[in-house]
Write an enzyme that holds these catalytic residues in place. Structure first.
Site, PDB file in Angstrom:
ATOM      1  N   SER A 186       0.839  -1.184   0.000  1.00 50.35           N
ATOM      2  CA  SER A 186       0.000   0.000   0.000  1.00 50.35           C
ATOM      3  C   SER A 186       0.890   1.256   0.000  1.00 50.35           C
ATOM      4  O   SER A 186       1.864   1.315  -0.752  1.00 50.35           O
ATOM      5  CB  SER A 186      -0.913  -0.060   1.234  1.00 50.35           C
ATOM      6  OG  SER A 186      -2.053   0.707   1.069  1.00 50.35           O
ATOM      7  N   ASP A 437      -8.257  -5.521  -6.369  1.00 51.38           N
ATOM      8  CA  ASP A 437      -7.987  -4.413  -5.458  1.00 51.38           C
ATOM      9  C   ASP A 437      -8.323  -3.089  -6.154  1.00 51.38           C
ATOM     10  O   ASP A 437      -7.759  -2.787  -7.203  1.00 51.38           O
ATOM     11  CB  ASP A 437      -6.495  -4.469  -5.091  1.00 51.38           C
ATOM     12  CG  ASP A 437      -6.048  -3.323  -4.200  1.00 51.38           C
ATOM     13  OD1 ASP A 437      -6.916  -2.557  -3.720  1.00 51.38           O
ATOM     14  OD2 ASP A 437      -4.829  -3.210  -3.985  1.00 51.38           O
ATOM     15  N   HIS A 462      -5.658  -6.484  -2.132  1.00 51.95           N
ATOM     16  CA  HIS A 462      -4.658  -5.564  -1.593  1.00 51.95           C
ATOM     17  C   HIS A 462      -3.508  -6.295  -0.881  1.00 51.95           C
ATOM     18  O   HIS A 462      -3.730  -6.968   0.113  1.00 51.95           O
ATOM     19  CB  HIS A 462      -5.356  -4.610  -0.628  1.00 51.95           C
ATOM     20  CG  HIS A 462      -4.677  -3.272  -0.480  1.00 51.95           C
ATOM     21  ND1 HIS A 462      -4.263  -2.514  -1.549  1.00 51.95           N
ATOM     22  CD2 HIS A 462      -4.351  -2.550   0.614  1.00 51.95           C
ATOM     23  CE1 HIS A 462      -3.721  -1.387  -1.115  1.00 51.95           C
ATOM     24  NE2 HIS A 462      -3.753  -1.383   0.202  1.00 51.95           N
TER      25      HIS A 462
END
Ligand code: NAG
Ligand code: NAG
Ligand code: NAG
Ligand code: NAG
Ligand code: NAG
Ligand code: NAG
Ligand code: NAG
Length: 504
Positions: A186, A437, A462
């Site tokens: 991320s 994602d 993710h």
């Protein structure tokens, strides 16, 4: 305290005040919806690391007196698998993201599970202004006072912290020749990739998982994020998509009727009456984070969830026993996200607790991290809406009395025409993305060069690759991890042979 709380409250409130168009200030990175009891579950796990503090400089980029102030930066270290300095054994560093580093470490099984094979030292560094790494005397209330203090919270300062800490740690361990690989998921993945590009003398390569380094203004469309969420549900079942899409108007209509709020409260088992916009935001959150964490195995990252949670939600919506009752269907879906433990007696939809300390993202999203995610086309599962930079700018003016710099990140790190820019510059970066994602639309999805490689998993979500492995892992997931390990092995063996050729 007062400011932090007011900010969170406002954050929540702004999302809602723009009617059904849910314009999140920050992108939907991990939310504030993780329950504290999940943290204590994690804390009782076996010890995974030692905690250390490092005296870090406040401002790496100028020499005025205030910049020499210092703060205590936390990092976690595990040397159980390390081959040692005398062997120049590798060092794996996680470049911490916007929250408590322990939470990210406990969710990055990939590093723990590969360390024995690589004989790697594991280090997880906390990002400044998060967790226990608070400048201004370690006090969050003071650190978060206003722009005069928060001004030191930026990605470039964080990268310079990592460079400083890693260099010092290697010197202390007399491990200056050990190769360093950086890892991140991320925002942490964005930092890992940027770290490799900016500090190639400190790290030999980066695994950047689900890192949307292209999710910036005029590079990635503001419709991309919600298009992917819509596609996730629609590909599960057309009727599921239609029920959700149609529900927003029905919720608004019901709310506008006499006693309508009470009907909604009962239908969704809400603890106490709250504005309808809270309900919409609560549902929006459930759908968004379920899409983000649509993992093939049961998980407990944001909330405890079953395997393939999008499929489970659609199953609840398509459940014949709910007939044509849209609210019963939607309740069933929300129940998957908010009550998979089965312990909720009613839902607290205005809960704004922040157990992982993620609230600093509000500042980052108002200064440099202008990531347009809020647009909805007519096909969106959410009501159609446009994303306007001006809305973000005016919220930020209100909250922090600050003007964002929407082009800074792409000026500092690149983004536009990245394929062309990096084709003959840089090396040794893996960009992993799972196409389920919603962030993957801002990821690097094509190979750039022989050593700047995109690994794309159609069924992935993710940073699924970084999670602890489990018996139920799918073949494609095992395969992704195998590819990553093999690429990292190549980097390390190239480094060792270069070191023979160019001894220090
Ligand atoms: C390192 O992690 C392993 C689990 O992978 C754990 O068993 C070990 O105790 C940890 N070592 C330290 C020094 O925390
Ligand atoms: C921040 O707060 C401090 C203390 O209240 C004040 O002295 C300073 O002027 C403020 N800075 C800004 C930019 O508002
Ligand atoms: C390296 O050692 C010095 C002296 O003990 C210590 O102050 C410093 O924090 C250490 N650096 C790191 C990164 O732990
Ligand atoms: C983005 O593109 C639009 C239209 O092409 C242009 O008007 C705007 O100035 C650009 N914004 C930035 C921040 O470059
Ligand atoms: C939905 O169900 C109700 C009650 O069973 C019924 O009165 C209504 O006609 C149904 N509506 C549709 C569109 O099927
Ligand atoms: C949560 O799940 C349990 C078990 O399925 C159920 O009994 C309970 O009513 C649910 N809570 C809410 C608020 O719906
Ligand atoms: C990038 O190249 C690798 C081989 O080096 C290949 O396995 C992978 O599928 C390629 N990625 C994409 C997105 O084409």
């Amino acid at each position: 305290m007062a400011i932090g709380f007011a900010f969170l409250w406002f954050f929540f409130f702004t999302l809602l005040s723009c009617s059904v168009s849910i314009a999140k200030i920050g992108p939907a990175f991990p939310s504030s919806l993780i329950r504290p009891e999940q943290l204590s579950q994690l804390a009782t796990k076996n010890q995974l690391y030692e905690t250390v503090y490092f005296t870090q400089i406040l401002d790496h980029f100028n020499f005025n007196p205030q910049s020499y102030h210092t703060f205590q930066q936390r990092y976690l270290i595990n040397d159980s698998f390390w081959g040692g300095a005398h062997k120049n054994a590798p060092i794996f560093v996680y470049t911490g993201n916007e929250g408590d580093i322990e939470w990210f470490a406990q969710n990055t099984g990939f590093m723990f599970e590969t360390a024995p094979d690589f004989k790697a030292l594991l280090v997880f560094i906390e990002h400044r202004f998060y967790g226990k790494s608070m400048p201004f005397g370690g006090n969050k209330d003071i650190a978060y006072t206003n722009a005069s203090t928060l001004g030191y919270l930026s990605s470039t300062q964080a990268l310079a912290d990592y460079a400083t800490l890693i260099t010092d740690l290697k010197r202390n361990l007399t491990a200056t020749e050990s190769p360093v690989i950086v890892f991140g998921g991320s925002y942490g993945g964005m930092l890992a990739a940027w770290f490799r590009l900016k500090y190639p003398h400190i790290t030999i390569g980066a695994l950047a998982s689900s890192s949307p380094i292209l999710h910036f203004l005029n590079v990635t469309s503001p419709y991309s994020f919600n298009n992917i969420i819509s596609h996730d549900f629609r590909s599960e079942s057309e009727s599921c998509y239609k029920v959700i899409k149609g529900s927003w108007q029905q919720i608004e209509d019901t709310a506008n009727q006499q006693g309508g709020l009470d009907v909604l409260r009962k239908s969704f088992r809400i603890c106490k009456n709250a504005d309808v916009s809270f309900l919409e935001s609560w549902l929006h959150t459930a759908l968004t984070y379920t899409a983000m964490t649509d993992y093939p195995t049961p998980s407990n990252f944001l909330n405890p969830l079953p395997a393939y949670p999008v499929k489970q939600m659609c199953k609840a919506i398509d459940d014949p026993s709910t007939g044509n009752d849209t609210f019963a269907k939607l309740y069933g879906a929300a129940n998957i996200y908010y009550n998979s433990s089965g312990s909720a007696t009613c839902f607290q939809i205005d809960d704004n607790s922040d157990p992982h300390g993620l609230s600093g993202w509000g500042w980052q999203a108002c200064t440099e991290m202008i990531m347009p995610t809020g647009g909805n086309t007519e096909e969106s599962i959410f009501p159609a809406s446009e994303w306007h930079y001006e809305d973000r700018a005016s919220s930020c003016k209100y909250m922090f009395d600050i003007e964002p710099r929407p082009n800074w990140i792409t000026t500092e790190f690149g983004g536009k025409d990245i394929y062309r820019a990096l084709k003959r510059f840089g090396s040794n970066i893996i960009f992993f993305n799972g196409l389920r994602d919603p962030w993957s639309g801002g990821g690097v999805l094509k190979n750039i060069s022989k050593s700047i490689v995109a690994i794309v998993a159609n069924e992935g979500a993710h940073h699924v690759d970084l999670r602890f492995s489990s018996k139920e892992d799918t073949e494609w997931l095992k395969d992704v991890r195998k590819q990553e390990v093999n690429i990292i092995k190549t980097w390390i063996s190239e480094y060792y042979s270069d070191s023979e050729y160019f001894p220090s």
